[in-house]
Design a protein around this motif. Sequence first.
Motif, PDB file in Angstrom:
ATOM      1  N   UNK A  70       0.834  -1.204   0.000  1.00  0.00           N
ATOM      2  CA  UNK A  70       0.000   0.000   0.000  1.00  0.00           C
ATOM      3  C   UNK A  70       0.868   1.254   0.000  1.00  0.00           C
ATOM      4  N   UNK A  71       1.987   1.214   0.718  1.00  0.00           N
ATOM      5  CA  UNK A  71       2.909   2.349   0.705  1.00  0.00           C
ATOM      6  C   UNK A  71       3.495   2.555  -0.693  1.00  0.00           C
ATOM      7  N   UNK A  72       3.757   1.466  -1.391  1.00  0.00           N
ATOM      8  CA  UNK A  72       4.252   1.566  -2.764  1.00  0.00           C
ATOM      9  C   UNK A  72       3.183   2.168  -3.675  1.00  0.00           C
ATOM     10  N   UNK A  73       1.932   1.753  -3.486  1.00  0.00           N
ATOM     11  CA  UNK A  73       0.839   2.331  -4.272  1.00  0.00           C
ATOM     12  C   UNK A  73       0.755   3.839  -4.047  1.00  0.00           C
ATOM     13  N   UNK A  74       0.942   4.266  -2.804  1.00  0.00           N
ATOM     14  CA  UNK A  74       0.968   5.700  -2.513  1.00  0.00           C
ATOM     15  C   UNK A  74       2.117   6.378  -3.262  1.00  0.00           C
ATOM     16  N   UNK A  75       3.286   5.746  -3.264  1.00  0.00           N
ATOM     17  CA  UNK A  75       4.474   6.357  -3.863  1.00  0.00           C
ATOM     18  C   UNK A  75       4.329   6.571  -5.361  1.00  0.00           C
ATOM     19  N   UNK A  76       3.664   5.636  -6.055  1.00  0.00           N
ATOM     20  CA  UNK A  76       3.525   5.783  -7.503  1.00  0.00           C
ATOM     21  C   UNK A  76       2.292   6.585  -7.886  1.00  0.00           C
ATOM     22  N   UNK A  77       1.433   6.900  -6.921  1.00  0.00           N
ATOM     23  CA  UNK A  77       0.158   7.525  -7.253  1.00  0.00           C
ATOM     24  C   UNK A  77       0.325   8.846  -7.979  1.00  0.00           C
ATOM     25  N   UNK A  78       1.306   9.633  -7.615  1.00  0.00           N
ATOM     26  CA  UNK A  78       1.455  10.943  -8.255  1.00  0.00           C
ATOM     27  C   UNK A  78       1.779  10.819  -9.739  1.00  0.00           C
ATOM     28  N   UNK A  79       2.242   9.654 -10.165  1.00  0.00           N
ATOM     29  CA  UNK A  79       2.589   9.461 -11.572  1.00  0.00           C
ATOM     30  C   UNK A  79       1.395   9.041 -12.411  1.00  0.00           C
ATOM     31  N   UNK A  80       0.269   8.706 -11.792  1.00  0.00           N
ATOM     32  CA  UNK A  80      -0.875   8.181 -12.546  1.00  0.00           C
ATOM     33  C   UNK A  80      -2.049   9.158 -12.565  1.00  0.00           C
ATOM     34  N   UNK A  81      -1.772  10.421 -12.306  1.00  0.00           N
ATOM     35  CA  UNK A  81      -2.825  11.440 -12.338  1.00  0.00           C
ATOM     36  C   UNK A  81      -3.525  11.433 -13.689  1.00  0.00           C
ATOM     37  N   UNK A  82      -4.847  11.494 -13.655  1.00  0.00           N
ATOM     38  CA  UNK A  82      -5.635  11.477 -14.874  1.00  0.00           C
ATOM     39  C   UNK A  82      -5.956  10.094 -15.379  1.00  0.00           C
ATOM     40  N   UNK A  83      -5.341   9.094 -14.779  1.00  0.00           N
ATOM     41  CA  UNK A  83      -5.590   7.696 -15.138  1.00  0.00           C
ATOM     42  C   UNK A  83      -6.218   6.954 -13.977  1.00  0.00           C
ATOM     43  N   UNK A  84      -5.663   7.149 -12.779  1.00  0.00           N
ATOM     44  CA  UNK A  84      -6.205   6.553 -11.573  1.00  0.00           C
ATOM     45  C   UNK A  84      -6.599   7.624 -10.578  1.00  0.00           C
ATOM     46  N   UNK A  85      -7.472   7.308  -9.618  1.00  0.00           N
ATOM     47  CA  UNK A  85      -7.863   8.288  -8.599  1.00  0.00           C
ATOM     48  C   UNK A  85      -6.657   8.741  -7.768  1.00  0.00           C
TER      49      UNK A  85
END
Length: 266
Positions: free
Chosen positions: A84-99
């Motif tokens: 889950x921490x890894x999912x948080x870390x990559x989240x900023x890279x998926x803007x416009x694709x994932x929530x």
Amino acid sequence: MPERVGWEGLPAGLREQVEERTGRVVEATTVDEGRSGSEGRSDGEGLGGSLATVVRTERQGRLFLKGVRNDGDGAGGGGRAAALAYEQAVNRAVAGVGPSVRHAVRGSGWLVLAFIHVDGRHADFRPGTHDLAAVDSVVKRMARLKAPRGVRVPAFAERYADRLAPRDAELLAGETLLHTDVRPRNVLIGHAGGHAYVVDWARAATGPAWVDPARTAVALMAAGQPVDDALGWLATFPAWRRADPAAVRAFVSAADDDHHRCLLEG
């Protein structure tokens, strides 16, 4: 599977930490098996002993809370908390694709992410579906994603390290940030506008841009789409048309199932 925890089942101190950021939670609905309309999976896979709840807050409206008991030492811990921490870390890279993640809260032995809530349903990949245009659009946008700086993102080939020769692993190298598991339960179709969102990025990797479209085509076949139709859909992706045939063969050999082998017909 460990017991799912609802909002009221969280430690009081953790709830206070969340509400300091979001305002008071005035309504909470646990995402049960088979339920859609949130950022997270509907079936609870990967969320055992965890939180998967849609909350309505005073200041920020609806959010999806996804959390796990922290079974390690924070972001460096192992198991579900590390994922889950890894999912948080990559989240900023998926803007416009994932929530997007609005907040990350650590406390009382938990890690909780608060995602922007997607009011929607899981995508339908079956024959006759009306969702393919939205799925096509989001998967094409995914081809432009890159790994965020400062985050160690594993190479896609590492997943098949025991099945790939060194040369084949090199063929599957690439700089695109891949989801690697685009299938119906990981795609939400918003009720407002019908846009598609890809969720659950805990297994993101880097590799060739054609991998996610190919995986999606495999998911279409698994849902009952005729092979020719799935391959025709896949052929609309420039990255697939440019794919090195040797790399595709290496990928199919490592995946080793009938639907992946169908990719060699395209």
